[in-house]
Enzyme design. Structure first.
Site, PDB file in Angstrom:
ATOM      1  N   LYS A 282       0.798  -1.254  -0.153  1.00 15.98           N
ATOM      2  CA  LYS A 282       0.165   0.015  -0.039  1.00 15.98           C
ATOM      3  C   LYS A 282       0.987   1.192   0.132  1.00 15.98           C
ATOM      4  O   LYS A 282       0.487   2.147  -0.543  1.00 15.98           O
ATOM      5  CB  LYS A 282      -0.880   0.070   1.199  1.00 15.98           C
TER       6      LYS A 282
ATOM      7  N   ARG B  38      11.150  -1.306  11.172  1.00 12.96           N
ATOM      8  CA  ARG B  38       9.665  -1.074  12.249  1.00 12.96           C
ATOM      9  C   ARG B  38       9.715  -1.986  13.094  1.00 12.96           C
ATOM     10  O   ARG B  38       9.827  -3.257  12.765  1.00 12.96           O
ATOM     11  CB  ARG B  38       8.466  -0.939  11.306  1.00 12.96           C
TER      12      ARG B  38
END
Ligand code: AP5
Length: 213
Positions: free
Chosen positions: A13, A160
């Site tokens: 995305k 992350r």
């Protein structure tokens, strides 16, 4: 043009959003990026979101809705915007509909990016991200600079915390349970455009643009 990008974690995305933003000249609004920015700046919102994000759980709807409503009032959203990572629950989808209809607007397309679980697990394990601008790399498919300094903004490139294996598996479960129902929600409105996100990035972009034609 108002576009929603929907799909499990790691289907691309964020990667595709950059291409859509450049093509249609609309802002890319990623709730994940907004939370990560707040986290990096140590704001109360970031600190509240931290625990949920690290475990791969959704941040409570109440924390998300106000910040999105606020962001959509920005003057750069007048001609449209691309939502990435929002809505993620039926409560969020209904709130977005109310917000838009109150302003005489509506969603034009919901693009659903799909890829097998094993593909997204591999992608997330190798993902590296710029802490400042959110630019994305992959250690083998698209390696970041060796000095881990972002060529766009000089930000730090990092991994992350929620890309750790256990959090990724939980994010996939959370997606099925809490975000999966949105596919039926938007299908019933005739808005869903399915795009195979497992293809190489350039092919995904092409398919995505075709789906918006
Ligand atoms: P968020 O940041 O939205 O994460 P996500 O939806 O889990 O999606 P990702 O960013 O992990 O993946 P992506 O699909 O953008 O893939 P990418 O392009 O980076 O949310 C994070 C957290 O914030 C949530 O878990 C939640 O806690 C909280 N949150 C956010 N929004 C919320 C909301 N609305 N409500 C409640 N909580 C919320 O690509 C992944 C990797 O694959 C990269 O390395 C990339 O280089 C590579 N890649 C991409 N495309 C391809 C391709 N076609 N071929 C090969 N490699 C590719």
């Amino acid at each position: 043009m108002i576009i929603v990008l929907l799909g499990p974690p790691g289907t691309g995305k964020g990667t595709q959003a950059a291409a859509v933003r450049n093509r249609f000249r609309i802002p890319h609004i990623s709730t994940g990026d907004i939370f990560r920015r707040n986290l990096a700046e140590g704001t109360p919102l970031g600190l509240e979101a931290k625990g949920y994000m690290e475990k791969g759980e959704l941040v409570p709807d109440g924390l998300v809705l106000d910040l999105v409503a606020d962001r959509l009032r920005g003057p750069d959203c007048r001609d449209g915007f691309l939502l990435d990572g929002f809505p993620r629950t039926e409560v969020q989808a209904e709130a977005l509909d109310r917000l838009l209809s109150g302003a005489g607007r509506s969603i034009d397309h919901v693009v659903l990016l799909e890829a097998p679980d094993e593909t997204v697990v591999d992608r997330l394990a190798g993902r590296r991200v710029c802490k400042s601008c959110g630019a994305v790399w992959h250690v083998t498919h698209n390696p970041p600079p060796a000095d881990l300094v972002c060529p766009e903004c000089s930000g730090e490139i990092y991994q992350r915390a929620d890309d750790a294996a256990e959090a990724v598996l939980n994010r996939l479960r959370v997606y099925v349970r809490q975000t999966g129902p949105l596919i039926g929600y938007y299908d019933a409105k005739g808005l869903i455009r399915r795009v195979d996100g497992s293809r190489p990035p350039a092919e995904v972009v092409e398919a995505l643009f075709r789906s918006l034609a």
